[in-house]
Design a protein around this motif. Sequence first.
Motif, short mmCIF file in Angstrom:
data_model
loop_
_atom_site.label_atom_id
_atom_site.label_comp_id
_atom_site.label_asym_id
_atom_site.label_seq_id
_atom_site.Cartn_x
_atom_site.Cartn_y
_atom_site.Cartn_z
N HIS A 1 2.48 15.91 -45.96
CA HIS A 1 3.18 17.15 -45.63
C HIS A 1 2.26 18.14 -44.93
CE1 HIS A 1 5.01 21.15 -46.31
NE2 HIS A 1 6.11 20.49 -45.97
N GLU A 2 1.02 18.23 -45.39
CA GLU A 2 0.06 19.14 -44.76
C GLU A 2 -0.18 18.74 -43.30
OE1 GLU A 2 -4.50 20.79 -45.45
OE2 GLU A 2 -4.01 18.73 -46.06
N LEU B 1 8.64 15.84 -32.48
CA LEU B 1 8.05 15.75 -33.82
C LEU B 1 7.80 14.30 -34.17
CD1 LEU B 1 10.52 18.29 -35.43
CD2 LEU B 1 8.11 18.72 -34.92
N ASP B 2 6.61 14.02 -34.65
CA ASP B 2 6.24 12.64 -35.00
C ASP B 2 6.73 12.31 -36.41
OD1 ASP B 2 5.07 10.15 -34.52
OD2 ASP B 2 3.24 10.73 -35.55
N ILE B 3 8.04 12.45 -36.58
CA ILE B 3 8.68 12.17 -37.86
C ILE B 3 9.96 11.41 -37.58
CG2 ILE B 3 7.70 14.12 -39.13
CD1 ILE B 3 10.24 15.69 -38.56
N SER C 1 13.83 9.78 -39.49
CA SER C 1 14.78 9.89 -40.60
C SER C 1 15.15 8.54 -41.19
CB SER C 1 16.03 10.63 -40.14
OG SER C 1 16.62 9.95 -39.05
N GLY C 2 14.56 7.47 -40.70
CA GLY C 2 14.86 6.14 -41.22
C GLY C 2 14.48 5.99 -42.68
N THR C 3 15.18 5.14 -43.40
CA THR C 3 14.94 4.98 -44.84
C THR C 3 13.53 4.49 -45.15
OG1 THR C 3 15.94 2.78 -44.75
CG2 THR C 3 17.36 4.59 -45.42
N ARG C 4 12.90 3.78 -44.25
CA ARG C 4 11.55 3.27 -44.47
C ARG C 4 10.46 4.23 -43.98
NH1 ARG C 4 11.06 -2.75 -42.59
NH2 ARG C 4 9.14 -2.48 -43.77
N GLU D 1 11.56 12.95 -45.52
CA GLU D 1 11.83 14.11 -46.36
C GLU D 1 11.43 15.44 -45.69
OE1 GLU D 1 8.83 14.49 -49.80
OE2 GLU D 1 8.64 12.39 -49.14
N PHE D 2 10.68 15.38 -44.58
CA PHE D 2 10.25 16.60 -43.89
C PHE D 2 11.09 16.90 -42.65
CE2 PHE D 2 6.20 14.47 -45.39
CZ PHE D 2 6.21 15.09 -46.62
#
Length: 178
Positions: free
Chosen positions: A87-88, A132-134, A136-139, A144-145
């Motif tokens: 998260h950080e 954003l390097d995030i 939403s896939g389940t894996r 969560e962010f």
Amino acid sequence: MGKAINRDGRFQNLQEQELTFEQVFERILRFMYRHPGGNYRLMVGTDSQVHCDRTVFITGIVIQNQRKGAWACIRKHIVPRKMLHLHERISLETSLTEEIVYMFTEERKNRMIDIVLPHIYKGATFTMEGHLDIGSGTRNKTREFVKEMVSRIESMGVEPKIKPEAFVASSYANRFTK
């Protein structure tokens, strides 16, 4: 927490080193003036990589004229410690992206829009995206962010993109974090 090393906030690409943001902005305008009737996407995104004694963050800026090329540069930011909390790291990636987006003031955005404006009726476009390097896939550990980071980018009036559409962060900037 060690002091971050930012290399004086300078930008670089394969052709040029030590660019100021003003020089980056001038390169973007020059790229857009070549084809004022283009379909432009201005994209900003950050990726990070934890190394043994530091964490390297790379923020990429890409101006793309869809199907007609792009101009891009990066800025390196080093935190002299291993940032192991996801998260950080994701939060700092988003902050570094926000910092660059803020440099594109209303005046600067209007200068870019003014280039394509006379050509809008012929199909010219201009959009600005925060990558954003995030995902939403389940894996995906970063799922969560997604809501938090997407909200931060949206609040700036910029279109957020996450994986797999966030290629400036997940592909372009990623290449330079190694």
